[in-house]
Design a protein around this motif. Structure first.
Motif, PDB file in Angstrom:
ATOM      1  N   GLU A 115       0.841  -1.190   0.000  1.00 41.27           N
ATOM      2  CA  GLU A 115       0.000   0.000   0.000  1.00 41.27           C
ATOM      3  C   GLU A 115       0.882   1.249   0.000  1.00 41.27           C
ATOM      4  N   LEU A 116       0.434   2.254  -0.735  1.00 38.61           N
ATOM      5  CA  LEU A 116       1.078   3.562  -0.720  1.00 38.61           C
ATOM      6  C   LEU A 116       0.016   4.633  -0.498  1.00 38.61           C
ATOM      7  N   GLY A 117       0.450   5.748   0.060  1.00 38.97           N
ATOM      8  CA  GLY A 117      -0.398   6.919   0.164  1.00 38.97           C
ATOM      9  C   GLY A 117       0.234   8.054  -0.618  1.00 38.97           C
ATOM     10  N   LEU A 118      -0.570   8.793  -1.383  1.00 36.72           N
ATOM     11  CA  LEU A 118      -0.101   9.946  -2.145  1.00 36.72           C
ATOM     12  C   LEU A 118      -0.751  11.204  -1.587  1.00 36.72           C
ATOM     13  N   PHE A 119       0.023  12.272  -1.572  1.00 33.30           N
ATOM     14  CA  PHE A 119      -0.478  13.539  -1.035  1.00 33.30           C
ATOM     15  C   PHE A 119      -0.086  14.654  -1.987  1.00 33.30           C
ATOM     16  N   PHE A 120      -1.088  15.398  -2.484  1.00 33.98           N
ATOM     17  CA  PHE A 120      -0.861  16.520  -3.386  1.00 33.98           C
ATOM     18  C   PHE A 120      -1.340  17.788  -2.686  1.00 33.98           C
ATOM     19  N   ILE A 121      -0.601  18.885  -2.865  1.00 33.08           N
ATOM     20  CA  ILE A 121      -0.976  20.128  -2.193  1.00 33.08           C
ATOM     21  C   ILE A 121      -0.678  21.319  -3.086  1.00 33.08           C
ATOM     22  N   CYS A 122      -1.616  22.266  -3.117  1.00 33.79           N
ATOM     23  CA  CYS A 122      -1.429  23.546  -3.783  1.00 33.79           C
ATOM     24  C   CYS A 122      -1.483  24.620  -2.702  1.00 33.79           C
ATOM     25  N   GLU A 127      -5.556  23.865  -1.250  1.00 33.61           N
ATOM     26  CA  GLU A 127      -6.197  22.592  -1.571  1.00 33.61           C
ATOM     27  C   GLU A 127      -5.238  21.434  -1.341  1.00 33.61           C
ATOM     28  N   ARG A 128      -5.771  20.356  -0.773  1.00 31.56           N
ATOM     29  CA  ARG A 128      -4.975  19.147  -0.512  1.00 31.56           C
ATOM     30  C   ARG A 128      -5.787  17.920  -0.906  1.00 31.56           C
ATOM     31  N   LEU A 129      -5.117  16.992  -1.560  1.00 28.43           N
ATOM     32  CA  LEU A 129      -5.770  15.760  -1.992  1.00 28.43           C
ATOM     33  C   LEU A 129      -4.958  14.561  -1.527  1.00 28.43           C
ATOM     34  N   CYS A 130      -5.646  13.598  -0.910  1.00 21.00           N
ATOM     35  CA  CYS A 130      -5.015  12.352  -0.489  1.00 21.00           C
ATOM     36  C   CYS A 130      -5.551  11.211  -1.354  1.00 21.00           C
ATOM     37  N   VAL A 131      -4.648  10.347  -1.790  1.00 25.58           N
ATOM     38  CA  VAL A 131      -5.017   9.169  -2.571  1.00 25.58           C
ATOM     39  C   VAL A 131      -4.309   7.971  -1.959  1.00 25.58           C
ATOM     40  N   GLN A 132      -5.045   6.894  -1.734  1.00 24.76           N
ATOM     41  CA  GLN A 132      -4.479   5.703  -1.104  1.00 24.76           C
ATOM     42  C   GLN A 132      -4.841   4.465  -1.900  1.00 24.76           C
ATOM     43  N   GLY A 133      -3.910   3.504  -1.938  1.00 22.96           N
ATOM     44  CA  GLY A 133      -4.202   2.272  -2.658  1.00 22.96           C
ATOM     45  C   GLY A 133      -3.003   1.353  -2.744  1.00 22.96           C
ATOM     46  N   ALA A 134      -3.163   0.252  -3.469  1.00 25.12           N
ATOM     47  CA  ALA A 134      -2.096  -0.739  -3.647  1.00 25.12           C
ATOM     48  C   ALA A 134      -1.261  -0.376  -4.861  1.00 25.12           C
ATOM     49  N   ALA A 135       0.053  -0.578  -4.751  1.00 21.49           N
ATOM     50  CA  ALA A 135       0.968  -0.138  -5.802  1.00 21.49           C
ATOM     51  C   ALA A 135       1.831  -1.274  -6.311  1.00 21.49           C
ATOM     52  N   GLU A 136       2.289  -1.106  -7.544  1.00 19.94           N
ATOM     53  CA  GLU A 136       3.239  -2.051  -8.116  1.00 19.94           C
ATOM     54  C   GLU A 136       4.158  -1.328  -9.092  1.00 19.94           C
TER      55      GLU A 136
END
Length: 358
Positions: A115-122, A127-136
């Motif tokens: 699993e990884l978590g991604l975090f984007f910010i302006c 504004e902040r966006l979090c995205v979570q899921g399984a990665a390969e």
């Protein structure tokens, strides 16, 4: 009414255990539940559009030693693509191969995508966006889609959850990121001394670097290995450090935690696993540190008086007993130039709207 109550109970039971405990402890079940409604099991159109415009992403995950870690990525917009609502495709530099997060991806057994978590910010718009899921990791040589296989690493994230945070508590002016690289006096640290390999404790140079900074990214993981990233900030000195001592042979990094949305994602994860990592950037120097280790949550009355006084206004603190300090650096010039240009454009539009009464 019974249906609503039953639904609320069902939602609460679906929460990770740590979040349930935190919301009960600090009485935020109502505000936390309101925030939960923002979460989607896919990327909305707005989320996909937001990602396409970002030049900064923080990636969180477990490393090869099962500790949370974080990687700060700065690149020109488009380095993260969203082919569909369930997928993020990240183009990373080969220079990131040394990251413990990517090494874990390299060594993960087939069929066990971490699993990884991604975090984007302006920062200019908060504004902040979090995205979570399984990665390969993908094999670029197998696809004509990847024209730069020799210089890039491609990571595919299957989205499990995505959500925007409320637009509060964010600095809009950060030297080197959204404002010119002002020549401010530097602390008692040198860039090269921070990048001479992993450390297992806080050095004097590391402590001086941390004291200089005004923001960081808190990376946590729950008992199922699901990772999250949260933004934290304050005036220079908001990060409190203690040198190594008997109870914390690697030293202690203390992060104040202020009033928020009551969801307690990060705090809940720490209550579950007792682990965290804190990524601390310096955009003037193009360097960041990731400090990871065992974490605990304390209320201010539980702290020594001199430490509590340095965390005024906080409702509690996260105390990180340091086990590892990793440095990262790169040429972030293009990404930072874009961020400063965007900040100027947003400020110009905002000022124009105000002057016309809009």
């Amino acid at each position: 009414m019974l249906i609503k109550k039953a639904g609320l109970v069902e939602d609460e039971l679906a929460l990770p255990l740590g979040q349930q405990q935190a919301r009960t402890r600090w009485g935020t079940h109502a505000s936390g539940a309101a925030f939960d409604h923002k979460k989607k099991p896919y990327l909305t159109y707005e989320a996909q559009e937001f990602i396409a415009q970002q030049s900064l992403c923080v990636i969180a995950g477990l490393d090869t030693e099962n500790l949370p870690g974080g990687l700060l990525v700065l690149d020109t917009p488009g380095f993260v693509q969203t082919p569909d609502a369930q997928t993020c495709l990240l183009r990373l530099s080969r220079n990131d191969e040394a990251s413990s997060l990517l090494r874990r991806l390299y060594h993960s057994p087939l069929g066990t995508d971490p699993e990884l978590g991604l975090f984007f910010i302006c920062h200019p718009t908060r504004e902040r966006l979090c995205v979570q899921g399984a990665a390969e990791l993908l094999c670029p040589t197998s696809f004509a889609y990847f024209p730069d296989a020799q210089t890039s690493i491609w990571v595919l994230l299957r989205v499990r959850q995505a959500f925007f945070h409320c637009v509060k508590y964010i600095k809009t002016r950060v030297a080197g990121l959204t404002s010119p690289a002002e020549q401010t006096p530097r602390g008692m640290w040198q860039r090269d001394r921070l990048l001479n390999g992993p450390q297992s404790f806080l050095t004097e140079a590391t402590r001086a670097f941390l004291t200089d900074q005004v923001l960081c990214y808190l990376c946590t993981v729950d008992q199922h290995g699901r990772c999250a990233v949260n933004h934290r900030g304050g005036a220079a000195g908001f990060l409190v450090t203690l040198p190594p001592y008997n109870a914390a042979p690697g030293g202690l990094l203390i992060l104040p935690d202020y009033a928020g949305n009551g969801a307690f994602e990060a705090i809940g994860n720490i209550l579950e696993t007792g682990k965290a990592a804190i990524v601390v950037p310096d955009f003037l120097s193009h360097v960041a540190l990731c400090v990871s280790g065992a974490a605990r949550v304390y209320e201010l009355h539980e702290l020594p008086r001199e430490i509590a006084q340095r965390c005024k206004g906080a409702q509690r603190v996260i105390a990180l007993s340091v086990q590892r300090v990793n440095g990262q650096s790169g040429d972030w010039s293009k990404a930072l130039s874009f961020e400063r240009w965007r900040a100027e454009e947003i400020m110009h539009v905002s000022t124009g709207a105000c002057s016309t009464g809009l």
